[in-house]
Enzyme design. Structure first.
Site, short mmCIF file in Angstrom:
data_model
loop_
_atom_site.label_atom_id
_atom_site.label_comp_id
_atom_site.label_asym_id
_atom_site.label_seq_id
_atom_site.Cartn_x
_atom_site.Cartn_y
_atom_site.Cartn_z
N ALA A 15 0.78 -1.23 0.00
CA ALA A 15 0.00 0.00 0.00
C ALA A 15 0.82 1.29 0.00
CB ALA A 15 -0.94 0.00 1.20
N GLY A 16 2.09 1.23 0.41
CA GLY A 16 2.85 2.48 0.57
C GLY A 16 3.14 3.16 -0.75
N GLY A 21 -1.49 6.14 -2.00
CA GLY A 21 -2.38 6.82 -2.95
C GLY A 21 -3.59 5.96 -3.30
N CYS A 76 3.41 -0.36 -12.32
CA CYS A 76 3.64 0.89 -13.02
C CYS A 76 4.78 0.67 -14.01
CB CYS A 76 3.96 2.00 -12.04
SG CYS A 76 4.00 3.55 -12.91
N GLU A 133 1.83 -2.97 4.25
CA GLU A 133 3.03 -2.40 3.64
C GLU A 133 4.24 -2.91 4.43
OE1 GLU A 133 4.27 -0.37 1.06
OE2 GLU A 133 6.16 -0.67 2.13
N ASP A 171 4.94 -8.20 5.56
CA ASP A 171 5.43 -8.70 4.29
C ASP A 171 4.30 -9.50 3.64
OD1 ASP A 171 6.56 -10.19 2.27
OD2 ASP A 171 8.41 -10.62 3.37
N ASP A 224 -0.27 -4.09 -5.85
CA ASP A 224 0.39 -3.09 -6.71
C ASP A 224 1.89 -3.27 -6.44
OD1 ASP A 224 1.08 -0.84 -8.14
OD2 ASP A 224 0.32 0.59 -6.67
C1 LIG Z 1 4.40 0.27 -6.32
S1 LIG Z 1 4.51 0.60 -4.64
C2 LIG Z 1 2.82 0.70 -4.18
C3 LIG Z 1 2.18 2.06 -4.46
C4 LIG Z 1 0.87 2.23 -3.72
N1 LIG Z 1 -0.08 1.17 -4.06
C5 LIG Z 1 0.25 3.57 -3.95
O1 LIG Z 1 -0.66 3.68 -4.80
O2 LIG Z 1 0.61 4.54 -3.26
C6 LIG Z 1 4.98 -0.92 -3.95
C7 LIG Z 1 5.06 -0.93 -2.45
O3 LIG Z 1 5.25 -2.29 -2.03
C8 LIG Z 1 6.06 -2.29 -0.89
N2 LIG Z 1 6.59 -3.68 -0.72
C9 LIG Z 1 7.73 -4.20 -1.21
N3 LIG Z 1 7.82 -5.49 -0.86
C10 LIG Z 1 6.73 -5.80 -0.16
C11 LIG Z 1 6.26 -6.98 0.48
N4 LIG Z 1 6.97 -8.10 0.44
N5 LIG Z 1 5.09 -6.92 1.14
C12 LIG Z 1 4.38 -5.77 1.19
N6 LIG Z 1 4.77 -4.62 0.61
C13 LIG Z 1 5.93 -4.64 -0.05
C14 LIG Z 1 7.09 -1.24 -1.19
O4 LIG Z 1 7.70 -0.81 0.01
C15 LIG Z 1 6.23 -0.16 -1.86
O5 LIG Z 1 5.77 0.74 -0.91
#
Ligand SMILES: C[S@@+](CC[C@H](N)C(=O)[O-])C[C@H]1O[C@@H](n2cnc3c(N)ncnc32)[C@H](O)[C@@H]1O
Length: 483
Positions: free
Chosen positions: A294-295, A298, A414, A318, A344, A361
């Protein structure tokens, strides 16, 4: 002022202090930060500009026009870095890797002023040589002067005719130099886009345009009318009913709705994929939604607002704790129930099979958002794909496992790179077929869930494009858990 040259004491040109030009000095500082610290221009530049704008212009501060010029110099120089390097290499009598990085940054800044802006030639050369005197010293400024004078021998098209092979001989290298993308990126984008020279050229050109700022009016919290009422340059979005485009740039932070978190900055592509997940037909319960990556939040903020209208609760996960905090901030004030967990997604802390709608995402190369990060295309390497591959597959598999039977999963990147889009979805579906006890899933046609959006291809997945849709190149595959 001395009329003696400082070295030999022979009479020479009078020594003159270099003129300090705050615009070029700031642009140089930003380029150094990007180069030296792997910083992102869109993060480095705003604080530098803010500080410079707080200063009195008489004391080296910048006014709005200066700030716009500094931004254009930094973004333009970074975006065309590969092309300028190829041209500078023709004008330097040693390999570019032997040129000190700060010298190369000054040369690129000069090349951009000469070849990529309307700044008159003499002004571009003298401003860059003065900058070199300030930041590099007089000796290296002479070298800069000599190289820039060689660059003035031709305009950009003339240089490209010299340094790029003809299209018929090597189409990818030709396009890479003419449109300032690494060759491997041209190749990957072309594979995903299909079509001929016209299509890929339009895409590469769109990647070199600065995108408009797009806002989202989070449903139930703000309206598009509230946002379009803020000025003539704020107009409704093209596709999302919640989008507003600020056609002249604008300052989103100046708007009450944005400051209060009722609206936010969000590309229309991101809005469309979240809306498609929310609108996907579902039989039975629709009360538990999960955003697995989620991080910074947005899409979670938009999903949270949509879920609230339906009486559903959103769980946003996240992995990075600091990004999880950003998600919580984005969801503050959300009218319905929500929670954020730092977890995770490949080691779920939730009960499998318990969500009606799941968004995953995944982290990716970001090749779909090259418009926003001018340096990103030069920093990414093809090897990065292999780094993301197992994580993307693991996250999608767990997203399917998190959904209940009949529930829907949106796999989103993306990036349009086929290794991050179709290959991941196909591999995960094939892998699930081989797991007799595992969850099963099938692809759903996502196109009807983006009503009115043209050019969505043969489906069932959806690839958006900057040159066709004015969005980032966002990818969406919708899956339904079948068992
Ligand atoms: C493409 S970004 C997501 C953007 C978000 N959906 C938004 O619209 O703001 C991918 C996110 O996945 C997180 N991430 C990476 N590995 C992950 C994992 N194993 N489990 C959960 N989150 C993870 C990253 O830290 C990053 O914040």
């Amino acid at each position: 002022m001395s009329t003696q040259s400082r070295r030999g004491g022979r009479p020479g040109k009078p020594y003159r202090r270099p003129r300090k030009d705050p615009v070029r000095i700031l642009a140089f500082e930003a380029l150094r930060a990007v180069d030296e610290r792997d910083a992102y221009a869109n993060l480095v530049l705003p604080p530098l500009l803010r500080k410079a704008r707080e200063k009195d212009p008489a004391q080296g501060g910048l006014d709005a026009r200066d700030a716009a010029l500094a931004t254009e110099l930094v973004y333009g120089t970074l975006r065309r870095q590969g092309t300028y390097d190829a041209i500078i290499a023709e004008c330097v009598d040693r390999p570019l890797r032997e040129v000190d990085p700060p010298v190369l940054d000054v040369l690129s800044l000069g090349a951009h002023q000469l070849l990529g802006t309307r700044i008159p030639q003499h002004a571009a050369v003298s401003a860059t040589v003065e900058l070199a005197r300030v930041v590099l010293g007089d000796g290296r400024a002479k070298f800069v002067n000599a190289v820039l004078r060689r660059i003035t021998a031709d305009d950009l098209d003339g240089w490209l005719e010299r340094v790029a092979p003809p299209y018929d001989e090597d189409p990818e290298e030709h396009l890479a130099l003419w449109h300032a993308h690494p060759r491997w990126v041209v190749s990957a984008l072309w594979d995903a886009l299909g079509g001929g020279r016209e299509e890929i050229t339009a895409l590469l050109a769109a990647d070199n345009e600065r995108p408009e700022v797009t806002l989202v009016a989070r449903p139930g919290r703000a309206t598009t009318e509230e946002l379009t009422g803020t000025g003539a340059d704020a107009v409704p979005g093209r596709w999302s009913p919640y989008a507003v485009r600020m056609t002249e740039g604008g300052e989103p932070g100046a708007l009450d709705a944005v400051r209060e978190g009722r609206a936010g900055v969000q590309d229309e592509g991101s809005q469309l994929v979240a809306l498609a997940l929310a609108d996907a037909p579902l039989e039975g319960a629709d009360s538990r939604w999960l955003d697995m990556c989620a991080g910074p939040g947005g899409k979670a903020a938009l999903l949270g607002a949509l879920a609230a209208r339906r009486g559903a609760a959103l769980l946003a996960a996240e992995k990075q704790p600091h990004r999880a905090r950003l998600v919580a901030r984005a969801l503050e004030g959300n009218p319905g129930p929500w929670s954020v967990v730092s977890a995770d997604g490949t080691r779920p802390v939730w009960r499998p099979g318990s969500f009606d709608r799941v968004l995953v995402d995944v982290p990716c190369t970001g090749l779909g958002a090259l418009r926003r990060r001018p340096e990103a295309r030069w920093r990414r390497r093809p090897e990065d794909l292999a780094g993301f591959a197992p994580l993307q597959r693991g996250l999608l598999r767990e997203a399917v496992a998190a959904a209940r039977a009949g529930g829907v999963v949106a796999y989103v990147t993306c990036s349009p790179h086929l290794a991050e889009t179709r290959a991941v979805v196909d591999d995960v579906l094939r892998g699930l077929e081989r797991e007799p006890q595992g969850p099963a899933a099938e692809l759903v046609d996502a196109r009807p869930l983006l009503p009115g959006v043209p050019g969505l291809g043969d489906g069932p997945d959806v690839q958006l494009w900057p040159h066709l849709h004015g969005t980032d190149a966002m990818y969406l595959a919708l899956l339904r858990r079948t068992a």
